[in-house]
Design a protein around this motif. Structure first.
Motif, mmCIF file in Angstrom:
data_model
loop_
_atom_site.group_PDB
_atom_site.id
_atom_site.type_symbol
_atom_site.label_atom_id
_atom_site.label_comp_id
_atom_site.label_asym_id
_atom_site.label_seq_id
_atom_site.Cartn_x
_atom_site.Cartn_y
_atom_site.Cartn_z
ATOM 1 N N ALA A 30 57.354 18.707 91.626
ATOM 2 C CA ALA A 30 57.662 20.117 91.816
ATOM 3 C C ALA A 30 56.516 20.906 91.203
ATOM 4 O O ALA A 30 56.675 21.632 90.221
ATOM 5 N N THR A 31 55.351 20.704 91.779
ATOM 6 C CA THR A 31 54.108 21.250 91.218
ATOM 7 C C THR A 31 53.619 22.465 91.982
ATOM 8 O O THR A 31 52.442 22.814 91.923
ATOM 9 N N GLY A 32 54.516 23.119 92.672
ATOM 10 C CA GLY A 32 54.150 24.339 93.373
ATOM 11 C C GLY A 32 54.391 24.233 94.868
ATOM 12 O O GLY A 32 54.680 23.163 95.413
ATOM 13 N N ARG A 33 54.276 25.369 95.530
ATOM 14 C CA ARG A 33 54.455 25.457 96.976
ATOM 15 C C ARG A 33 53.272 26.211 97.571
ATOM 16 O O ARG A 33 52.678 27.064 96.901
ATOM 17 N N LYS A 34 52.957 25.889 98.806
ATOM 18 C CA LYS A 34 51.881 26.578 99.502
ATOM 19 C C LYS A 34 52.421 27.228 100.765
ATOM 20 O O LYS A 34 53.350 26.689 101.395
ATOM 21 N N PRO A 35 51.836 28.366 101.158
ATOM 22 C CA PRO A 35 52.279 29.016 102.396
ATOM 23 C C PRO A 35 52.150 28.075 103.587
ATOM 24 O O PRO A 35 51.170 27.331 103.710
ATOM 25 N N ASN A 36 53.131 28.106 104.449
ATOM 26 C CA ASN A 36 53.201 27.195 105.587
ATOM 27 C C ASN A 36 52.453 27.797 106.781
ATOM 28 O O ASN A 36 53.059 28.325 107.715
ATOM 29 N N THR A 37 51.131 27.725 106.732
ATOM 30 C CA THR A 37 50.309 28.344 107.778
ATOM 31 C C THR A 37 49.435 27.355 108.528
ATOM 32 O O THR A 37 48.791 27.727 109.516
ATOM 33 N N ALA A 38 49.405 26.109 108.101
ATOM 34 C CA ALA A 38 48.506 25.130 108.724
ATOM 35 C C ALA A 38 48.870 24.912 110.184
ATOM 36 O O ALA A 38 50.037 24.690 110.536
ATOM 37 N N GLY A 39 47.877 24.974 111.040
ATOM 38 C CA GLY A 39 48.067 24.668 112.456
ATOM 39 C C GLY A 39 48.788 25.708 113.264
ATOM 40 O O GLY A 39 49.174 25.453 114.416
ATOM 41 N N LEU A 40 48.971 26.898 112.724
ATOM 42 C CA LEU A 40 49.670 27.954 113.465
ATOM 43 C C LEU A 40 48.749 28.763 114.367
ATOM 44 O O LEU A 40 49.217 29.595 115.145
ATOM 45 N N GLY A 41 47.437 28.544 114.237
ATOM 46 C CA GLY A 41 46.498 29.306 115.057
ATOM 47 C C GLY A 41 46.201 30.692 114.536
ATOM 48 O O GLY A 41 45.641 31.522 115.264
ATOM 49 N N LEU A 42 46.530 30.945 113.299
ATOM 50 C CA LEU A 42 46.364 32.290 112.735
ATOM 51 C C LEU A 42 44.895 32.697 112.650
ATOM 52 O O LEU A 42 44.505 33.780 113.112
ATOM 53 N N GLU A 43 44.095 31.854 112.030
ATOM 54 C CA GLU A 43 42.682 32.197 111.880
ATOM 55 C C GLU A 43 41.978 32.288 113.230
ATOM 56 O O GLU A 43 41.085 33.116 113.432
ATOM 57 N N LEU A 79 61.577 10.849 86.996
ATOM 58 C CA LEU A 79 60.467 11.602 86.425
ATOM 59 C C LEU A 79 60.267 12.844 87.276
ATOM 60 O O LEU A 79 60.128 12.748 88.495
ATOM 61 N N ILE A 80 60.254 13.984 86.633
ATOM 62 C CA ILE A 80 60.002 15.247 87.320
ATOM 63 C C ILE A 80 58.668 15.777 86.827
ATOM 64 O O ILE A 80 58.459 15.946 85.618
ATOM 65 N N VAL A 81 57.760 16.034 87.768
ATOM 66 C CA VAL A 81 56.418 16.488 87.443
ATOM 67 C C VAL A 81 56.302 17.961 87.816
ATOM 68 O O VAL A 81 56.491 18.337 88.969
ATOM 69 N N GLY A 82 55.997 18.790 86.814
ATOM 70 C CA GLY A 82 55.882 20.225 87.036
ATOM 71 C C GLY A 82 56.604 20.994 85.956
ATOM 72 O O GLY A 82 57.469 20.444 85.252
ATOM 73 N N GLY A 83 56.258 22.265 85.820
ATOM 74 C CA GLY A 83 56.873 23.080 84.783
ATOM 75 C C GLY A 83 57.364 24.417 85.266
ATOM 76 O O GLY A 83 57.722 25.276 84.455
ATOM 77 N N GLY A 84 57.399 24.615 86.595
ATOM 78 C CA GLY A 84 57.915 25.857 87.138
ATOM 79 C C GLY A 84 59.424 25.851 87.218
ATOM 80 O O GLY A 84 60.090 24.917 86.755
ATOM 81 N N TYR A 85 59.975 26.883 87.848
ATOM 82 C CA TYR A 85 61.435 27.000 87.839
ATOM 83 C C TYR A 85 62.094 25.891 88.653
ATOM 84 O O TYR A 85 63.176 25.402 88.290
ATOM 85 N N THR A 107 62.922 12.499 82.579
ATOM 86 C CA THR A 107 61.652 12.741 81.910
ATOM 87 C C THR A 107 60.916 13.813 82.701
ATOM 88 O O THR A 107 60.929 13.784 83.936
ATOM 89 N N GLN A 108 60.292 14.733 82.009
ATOM 90 C CA GLN A 108 59.564 15.811 82.686
ATOM 91 C C GLN A 108 58.172 15.933 82.093
ATOM 92 O O GLN A 108 58.021 16.022 80.873
ATOM 93 N N TYR A 109 57.160 15.929 82.953
ATOM 94 C CA TYR A 109 55.775 16.138 82.547
ATOM 95 C C TYR A 109 55.292 17.473 83.103
ATOM 96 O O TYR A 109 55.528 17.790 84.269
ATOM 97 N N TYR A 110 54.582 18.208 82.260
ATOM 98 C CA TYR A 110 53.931 19.428 82.725
ATOM 99 C C TYR A 110 52.565 19.527 82.069
ATOM 100 O O TYR A 110 52.449 19.386 80.849
ATOM 101 N N ARG A 111 51.550 19.752 82.870
ATOM 102 C CA ARG A 111 50.185 19.739 82.340
ATOM 103 C C ARG A 111 49.847 20.953 81.500
ATOM 104 O O ARG A 111 48.909 20.944 80.709
ATOM 105 N N GLY A 112 50.599 22.043 81.644
ATOM 106 C CA GLY A 112 50.349 23.254 80.871
ATOM 107 C C GLY A 112 50.889 23.159 79.451
ATOM 108 O O GLY A 112 51.548 22.185 79.071
ATOM 109 N N ALA A 113 50.624 24.221 78.675
ATOM 110 C CA ALA A 113 51.038 24.227 77.275
ATOM 111 C C ALA A 113 52.525 24.502 77.102
ATOM 112 O O ALA A 113 53.120 24.124 76.085
ATOM 113 N N GLN A 114 53.148 25.167 78.067
ATOM 114 C CA GLN A 114 54.566 25.480 77.985
ATOM 115 C C GLN A 114 55.104 25.669 79.399
ATOM 116 O O GLN A 114 54.386 26.125 80.293
#
Length: 454
Positions: A262-275, A173-179, A196-203
């Motif tokens: 495969a529902t998206g990616r987030k910038p890898n900034t946690a715990g880097l001390g940036l803020e 089962l692949i969850v997501g509709g991005g590339y 099987t692929q599920y995507y919550r969006g319309a297309q």
């Protein structure tokens, strides 16, 4: 004598960081780079490169079937997943070695450990040591995202783990509709898994051209992918007899050997001390930068997916090069994010450059040229799959604003079409170009009458 240990300290050994480090060192700068995992980043180690090799592998089963229909005496067997995995691991080791060797050849000091920011000019390593630098470049990329609120989400894997699976799943089962989701759906389908692929969006493929999205979705279903839009996973549970039971919000339940999110990616900034050192972050954790990749702290810059601008490897490389030209070349240079070609390595592939039809309609009056046809190599052996070629043209300037191709080899085709769109070619420039016959790509210069205007 400089007051700093290095002129540049790069955090992250992916494509953008490595390019910036190497180019700065070749200009005579004293450069260090820290990478906590493997050199090459997501693209080389667990992204573009291993994925594309899986794409090649997944296409060969159909190629064997086609060869038999063309007259070759072919006996098709099953796919040797362990053998492929072994060869893939060797290739990734080879590529990582090249990245490391190129850095060392340029004179970059490499730290194979995690690095975080201690202040605007200081980096602290995992071993407790600290190093100062006149400039710090954050190039830590992104990481896959899984929704923590989904019960049983710990049973699912992401694209980080998919290349290390011990066995090829019979049911996935692949969850997501991005590339990424669509590419892996086609990969596992081609390797023989039931997908099987599920995507919550319309297309699928939100943000891409609507007509092209619909066309590709139908082709994926025709190839046997059980694609469902407008639904999502309600929960995941381990099945007593083995596998993972998944229930969708529409009520359907099924058991799978693997569930890939495969529902998206987030910038890898946690715990880097940036803020903590004053670097402004966006809503999703992305590093906010100006046109020259400089953050709110003047000594700190960022390039690549961690900035969430155009999240593509070649763009990260361009951003890294522009950073070096700006900071170490004395020539302020903005990375160019306009008309960036991209390819989705589904089966068939989808290549795009420029505007979607929907974007172009908002910008002004347009003409749309479109052709759908059965490629010769498929129609000869009875395949019904249709290619799609589409040009979007400004009615005032006659410039081609967008090009969309769904066809075998579309990724290769869109690179060349991208040059024309980037140069500002008009529809008449396309029309004046003589067709190369017999090819699929000749269709791009043979569409003479718009199918609609807006």
């Amino acid at each position: 004598m400089s007051a700093f240990d290095f002129d540049l300290f790069v955090i992250g050994g992916g494509s953008g960081g490595v390019r910036a480090a190497r180019m700065a060192a070749e200009r005579g700068a004293r450069v260090a780079l820290a990478e906590e995992y493997r050199m090459g980043g997501t693209c080389v180690i667990r992204g573009c490169v291993p994925k594309k090799l899986m794409v090649f592998a997944s296409e060969l089963g159909e190629a064997a079937e086609d060869a038999a229909r063309y007259g070759w005496q072919i006996e098709k067997g099953g796919f040797d997943w362990p053998g492929f995995q072994e060869r893939l691991a060797r290739e990734l080791d080879r590529l990582e070695g090249i990245y490391r060797a190129n850095l060392q050849k340029a004179g970059v000091t490499i730290f194979d450990q995690r690095a975080v920011l201690a202040d605007p000019h200081t980096v602290r390593l995992a071993d407790g040591s600290s190093h100062t630098a006149a400039h710090i470049l954050v190039a830590t990329g992104g990481a896959p995202f899984k929704p923590a609120e989904t019960p049983g989400i710990e049973l699912a894997i992401t694209s980080n783990e998919v290349f290390q699976l011990a066995a090829l799943p019979e049911r996935i089962l692949i969850v997501g509709g991005g590339y990424i989701a669509c590419e892996f759906a086609c990969i596992f389908n081609g390797l023989g898994s039931h997908v099987t692929q599920y995507y919550r969006g319309a297309q699928i493929l939100r943000g891409f051209d609507d007509e092209s999205r619909g066309h590709l979705a139908e082709l994926m279903r025709a190839r046997g992918i059980d694609l469902h839009v407008g639904t999502d996973v309600e929960w995941l549970r381990p099945e007593p007899g083995g596998g993972i039971r998944a229930r969708a919000f529409d009520g359907r339940e099924a058991v799978f050997d693997q569930v890939l999110y495969a529902t998206g990616r987030k910038p890898n900034t946690a715990g880097l001390g940036l803020e903590e050192v004053g670097v402004e972050l966006g809503r999703w954790g992305q590093v906010i930068v100006d046109d020259y990749s400089q953050t709110s702290v003047p000594s700190i810059y960022a390039v690549g997916d961690v900035t969430d601008r155009v999240n593509l490897t070649p763009v990260a490389i361009r951003e890294g090069a522009a950073f070096v030209e700006t900071v170490f070349g004395g020539n302020p240079t903005k990375p160019d994010h306009e008309n960036v070609p991209s390819a989705i390595f589904t089966q068939p592939e989808y290549g795009a450059v420029g505007m979607t039809e929907e974007e172009a309609r908002e910008a002004g009056p347009i003409e749309v040229y479109c052709a759908s046809f059965r490629p010769m190599q498929g129609s000869f052996i009875g395949r019904e799959e249709r290619a799609l070629y589409k040009l979007i043209v400004c009615r005032r300037s006659r410039r081609v604003l967008g090009c969309h191709i769904i066809a075998p080899g579309a990724g290769e085709l869109i690179q060349l079409a991208g040059i024309a769109v980037k140069m500002g070619a008009t529809k008449e420039d396309f029309d004046r170009t003589v067709a190369v016959h017999p090819t699929m790509s000749e269709e791009i210069v043979l569409m003479k009458t718009p199918v609609r205007t807006a």
